[in-house]
Design a protein around this motif. Structure first.
Motif, PDB file in Angstrom:
ATOM      1  N   GLY A 230     -35.378 -33.957  19.819  1.00 23.41           N
ATOM      2  CA  GLY A 230     -35.425 -33.941  21.444  1.00 23.41           C
ATOM      3  C   GLY A 230     -36.801 -33.790  22.098  1.00 23.41           C
ATOM      4  O   GLY A 230     -37.910 -33.291  21.270  1.00 23.41           O
ATOM      5  N   PRO A 231     -36.611 -34.448  23.427  1.00 26.58           N
ATOM      6  CA  PRO A 231     -37.937 -34.666  23.974  1.00 26.58           C
ATOM      7  C   PRO A 231     -38.623 -33.524  24.282  1.00 26.58           C
ATOM      8  O   PRO A 231     -39.981 -33.315  24.332  1.00 26.58           O
ATOM      9  N   SER A 232     -37.894 -32.359  24.418  1.00 28.33           N
ATOM     10  CA  SER A 232     -38.487 -31.085  24.980  1.00 28.33           C
ATOM     11  C   SER A 232     -39.339 -30.430  23.690  1.00 28.33           C
ATOM     12  O   SER A 232     -40.317 -29.950  23.602  1.00 28.33           O
ATOM     13  N   GLU A 233     -38.784 -30.556  22.484  1.00 25.47           N
ATOM     14  CA  GLU A 233     -39.904 -30.231  21.282  1.00 25.47           C
ATOM     15  C   GLU A 233     -40.792 -31.126  21.030  1.00 25.47           C
ATOM     16  O   GLU A 233     -41.900 -30.377  20.613  1.00 25.47           O
ATOM     17  N   VAL A 234     -40.663 -32.294  21.211  1.00 24.10           N
ATOM     18  CA  VAL A 234     -41.534 -33.141  20.899  1.00 24.10           C
ATOM     19  C   VAL A 234     -42.843 -32.854  21.999  1.00 24.10           C
ATOM     20  O   VAL A 234     -44.052 -32.816  21.561  1.00 24.10           O
ATOM     21  N   LEU A 235     -42.499 -32.476  23.416  1.00 31.02           N
ATOM     22  CA  LEU A 235     -43.528 -32.214  24.094  1.00 31.02           C
ATOM     23  C   LEU A 235     -44.258 -30.782  23.582  1.00 31.02           C
ATOM     24  O   LEU A 235     -45.428 -30.761  23.843  1.00 31.02           O
ATOM     25  N   GLN A 236     -43.494 -30.001  23.402  1.00 38.70           N
ATOM     26  CA  GLN A 236     -44.044 -28.611  22.778  1.00 38.70           C
ATOM     27  C   GLN A 236     -44.880 -28.842  21.675  1.00 38.70           C
ATOM     28  O   GLN A 236     -46.252 -28.339  21.706  1.00 38.70           O
ATOM     29  N   VAL A 237     -44.719 -29.653  20.596  1.00 33.71           N
ATOM     30  CA  VAL A 237     -45.589 -29.831  19.717  1.00 33.71           C
ATOM     31  C   VAL A 237     -46.690 -30.646  19.950  1.00 33.71           C
ATOM     32  O   VAL A 237     -47.880 -30.490  19.683  1.00 33.71           O
ATOM     33  N   SER A 238     -46.398 -31.490  20.913  1.00 30.20           N
ATOM     34  CA  SER A 238     -47.577 -32.594  21.382  1.00 30.20           C
ATOM     35  C   SER A 238     -48.630 -31.647  22.269  1.00 30.20           C
ATOM     36  O   SER A 238     -49.830 -31.771  22.048  1.00 30.20           O
TER      37      SER A 238
END
Length: 302
Positions: A230-238
């Motif tokens: 999901g986009p939210s988890e990708v943003l957190q990792v980024s």
């Protein structure tokens, strides 16, 4: 009988169309890059300013050019096979439609001519897909001319200026080793390294003297991207990877190997002191994963 043939040709077109569409999606996935220029620079082990890139949507292909080296994301025959598949699907669909229409049965010549034209276009497409020269030429035109920046370029040489001392291979390798260790310490124990800091080498030439150039590369992330959804988890990792990258930048600047840094598009490009064994140093990202890339000068001494 005509209906049976129409169904047969239509089924053949549907099956081949599905296979061709899947093949197209696979090729697109192989050629897709978040930052194709940086990926090509890493693959060819050259500064990104010396890299040319050509990305084609159909047939899907990513061409990397650097100096006299050329690489392709997909073998050239994959594009030819894709063109053949599309051509056969169109011909099967045309024949199926012809069998389904009673009035068209009296005009087979029109169908034959249409299929011949499609086949001729397919042959032309196969020839074009197998010719790498247009892609290579397009990639070479993409190579960016060198831009002189105050923080990258030194003073213009004069008659009284002292030429730079030759670089030692031992000193260059030691500098890259120290930066790799510093990055590991700054990253901390819990940081994942899909590619640990490694040093590779290649032959080079400094003027007329043969030498060796060293390259430090590494990839890091705070979380395995296969477990990110999901986009939210990708943003957190980024964002977490950006914080780690900032710590690595601070650690590198705290040493004496690098003198400054230029932030550009969320990444960092470093400057070196005079006489440094380093040529370029960069901390950036590809698909949210942090990447380190440090290139040494051409070392002509042991």
């Amino acid at each position: 009988m005509r209906r049976v043939k129409a169904v047969w040709w239509g089924s053949t077109a549907a099956v081949l169309g599905s296979v061709t569409l899947g093949w197209f999606a696979q090729l697109m996935w192989r050629t897709w890059r978040w930052d194709p220029r940086e990926d090509c620079a890493i693959e060819l082990a050259l500064p990104w300013e010396e890299i040319g890139v050509a990305a084609d949507v159909f047939p899907p292909q990513l061409t990397c050019v650097g100096g006299d080296r050329v690489t392709f994301a997909n073998p050239l025959w994959t594009g030819q096979l894709l063109v053949v598949g599309v051509t056969v699907v169109i011909i099967c669909a045309l024949v199926s439609r012809w069998y389904r229409q009673e009035r068209a049965a009296k005009r087979p010549v029109a169908v034959i001519v249409t299929c011949a034209v499609v086949a001729a276009l397919g042959v032309a497409g196969v020839i074009g897909a197998g010719d790498p020269r247009p892609r290579v030429e397009s990639a070479r035109q993409d190579i960016q001319p060198p831009v002189q920046k105050p923080w990258l370029s030194g003073p213009a040489p004069t008659a009284s200026s002292t030429p730079a001392a030759p670089v030692s291979a031992a000193k260059a390798r030691a500098a890259l080793t120290e930066l790799g260790r510093s990055a590991r310490r700054a990253g901390g124990e819990g940081l994942l390294w899909p590619k640990r800091p490694v040093i590779s080498s290649e032959q080079c030439e400094d003027g007329t003297q043969p030498g060796t150039r060293f390259l430090l590369t590494a990839r890091f992330t705070t979380r395995d991207m296969d477990d990110v959804h999901g986009p939210s988890e990708v943003l957190q990792v980024s964002q977490a990877n950006e914080r780690v990258a900032a710590r690595i930048v601070d650690a590198w600047l705290a040493g004496d190997l690098l003198t400054g840094v230029e932030p550009l598009h969320g990444e960092w490009y470093f400057t070196m002191p005079a006489g440094s064994p380093l040529y370029t140093a960069h901390v950036g990202f590809t698909d949210a994963i942090g990447e380190l890339r440090v290139l040494s000068q051409c070392a002509v001494l042991p």
